[in-house]
Design a protein around this motif. Structure first.
Motif, short mmCIF file in Angstrom:
data_model
loop_
_atom_site.label_atom_id
_atom_site.label_comp_id
_atom_site.label_asym_id
_atom_site.label_seq_id
_atom_site.Cartn_x
_atom_site.Cartn_y
_atom_site.Cartn_z
N LYS A 150 0.84 -1.20 0.00
CA LYS A 150 0.00 0.00 0.00
C LYS A 150 0.87 1.25 0.00
O LYS A 150 0.96 1.99 0.98
CB LYS A 150 -0.99 -0.04 1.18
CG LYS A 150 -2.02 -1.15 1.08
CD LYS A 150 -3.01 -0.93 -0.06
CE LYS A 150 -2.96 -1.89 -1.18
NZ LYS A 150 -3.82 -1.61 -2.30
N ASP A 208 -8.06 0.21 -4.48
CA ASP A 208 -6.81 0.83 -4.92
C ASP A 208 -7.06 1.90 -5.99
O ASP A 208 -6.53 3.01 -5.90
CB ASP A 208 -5.87 -0.26 -5.47
CG ASP A 208 -4.47 0.25 -5.69
OD1 ASP A 208 -3.70 0.28 -4.71
OD2 ASP A 208 -4.14 0.65 -6.82
N GLU A 212 -6.20 5.91 -5.31
CA GLU A 212 -5.20 6.71 -6.04
C GLU A 212 -5.85 7.83 -6.85
O GLU A 212 -5.27 8.91 -7.01
CB GLU A 212 -4.30 5.82 -6.92
CG GLU A 212 -5.01 5.12 -8.04
CD GLU A 212 -4.32 3.84 -8.51
OE1 GLU A 212 -3.47 3.30 -7.79
OE2 GLU A 212 -4.66 3.37 -9.61
MG LIG Z 1 -2.12 1.60 -4.24
#
Ligand SMILES: [Mg+2]
Ligand SMILES: NC(=O)c1ccc[n+]([C@@H]2O[C@H](COP(=O)([O-])OP(=O)(O)OC[C@H]3O[C@@H](n4cnc5c(N)ncnc54)[C@H](O)[C@@H]3O)[C@@H](O)[C@H]2O)c1
Ligand SMILES: CC(C)(O)[C@@H](O)C(=O)O
Ligand SMILES: [Mg+2]
Length: 354
Positions: A150, A208, A212
């Motif tokens: 992460k 994810d 982002e």
């Molecule tokens: Mg990531």
């Protein structure tokens, strides 16, 4: 696996206490871990594994900057550094660390080398979750799992060298050998994770891509730009606007949040600041929540993954990307930031030494 309480919800995590490096080394003793791709995650994961005593080789295209970087990082051509196909042949665990779009192009080659008993390792749920878009369908005889650090591969390496560890999620998509769990957890520890939390491929990629595009990168730049523009339009200087928007956040306040949470950071600011922040945060939440809903929908319908595949597979992708990054870099906000950074005493000390 340990069960820990995260704000009222019990979750499974694997800690280094429970699964120490010595155990990871034992599990991976007879494996050859082939890290395919030496971009951002490749170096972090390959070097951490090498330093952790794992038998790791790198597969990368020759005559590329990444190949030269692998050599200068200590990988030896013909011994621990190979052309991609040779590394695929030698590896018993294939760490597929090409960019998500490039993974599609190389898939037919990778597939050929996935003989029964091998493992296919990802650091993202992308290829498997969006299989209609990527065509990545692993054969039945191999383990398929992921360890997703992460954070940036750069941070993974830096934190490892500082004796710290970035958190990673892990997930198993296919357990062909009956050993997928110990293999994936061993790899997670070997790449330098601080601890591992359990997820699945779909949840990893949905969260994810949201993160982002959201608070980690997209949203934060948007919020910085909005506040900076307002301050500038009201007559504040670039240095004042930058300091009040970015510099104080990264240098002073976020380290306090990282250390002990938001309320503790608030408690270390003035009562005037506390009053204002407590009054305004919900307004910002309510203003941005519809954008986050729209973003999640765009991820879940496959729109974001398709856009990423389409743009990243264009031949002029690099040039276009560099032009967009240059636009950010050349903006007044980040040009002001460059000067502000140069004025940090630690940077001045470096400049005066060099
Ligand atoms: Mg990531
Ligand atoms: N960048 C990060 O810090 C980060 C963090 C967490 C997860 N991930 C995931 O890790 C994986 C790797 O990401 P990355 O950012 O390290 O990748 P990257 O964009 O840095 O590319 C990795 C490598 O792919 C090679 N490559 C590109 N196109 C190729 C092609 N057509 N044929 C052969 N090689 C090619 C490049 O030479 C490079 O060495 C992705 O699944 C990504 O989502 C990345
Ligand atoms: C480092 C990030 C943003 O967490 C990762 O998800 C990536 O895609 O690079
Ligand atoms: Mg990502």
């Amino acid at each position: 696996m340990a069960q820990l309480n995260f704000g009222g919800t019990e979750e499974n995590v694997v800690t280094r206490d429970e699964f120490p490096l010595s155990k990871a080394q034992e599990v991976l003793r007879n494996e050859t871990v082939a890290v395919i791709g030496y971009g951002v995650q490749g170096p972090g994961q390959a070097l951490n594994q090498k330093d952790n005593g794992i038998n790791v080789i790198v597969g990368q295209r020759k005559n590329s900057k990444s190949w030269d970087k692998a050599v200068s990082d200590g990988f030896v051509p013909g011994e621990t550094l190979f052309e991609i196909e040779e590394a695929l042949e030698k590896g018993t665990i294939i760490c597929y660390l090409l960019s998500d779009a490039a993974q599609i192009e190389l898939w037919p080659t990778v597939q050929k080398h996935l003989t029964p008993g091998k493992a296919l390792y990802f650091s993202h749920g992308f290829g498997i979750t969006f299989k209609e878009q990527t065509g990545i369908l692993p054969p039945a005889g191999v383990d398929v799992f992921l360890v997703a650090p992460k954070g940036s591969g750069t941070s993974l390496r830096r934190m490892f060298l500082q004796g710290r560890g970035l958190n990673s999620s892990f997930a198993i998509f296919q357990d062909a050998t009956g050993k997928a769990w110990e293999r994936v957890v061993a790899l997670g520890i070997a790449v330098g994770s601080g601890y591992l939390f359990e997820t699945d491929f779909k949840k990893e990629v949905y969260s994810d891509l949201t993160g982002e595009r959201g608070t980690l990168m997209g949203c934060i730049q948007g919020i910085f730009a909005a506040q900076y523009d307002v301050l500038r339009s009201k007559g504040h200087t670039p240095s004042e606007a930058f300091n009040e928007t970015v510099e104080e956040l990264t240098q002073s306040l976020m380290p306090l949040v990282a250390e002990n949470g938001m309320d503790w950071m608030y408690a270390n600011c003035s009562t005037t600041a506390q009053r204002g922040a407590l009054d305004w945060w919900k307004k910002f939440r309510d203003a941005t929540k519809p954008v986050f809903e729209e973003l999640y929908e765009s991820v879940a319908t496959g729109k974001e993954s398709q856009r990423s595949i389409d743009s990243n597979s264009q031949p002029d992708y690099r040039e276009k990307l560099n032009a967009e990054l240059k636009e950010l870099r050349d903006s007044e906000l980040w040009q002001a930031g460059k000067t502000v950074r140069s004025l940090r005493p630690e940077n001045q000390a470096i400049e005066s030494i060099s």
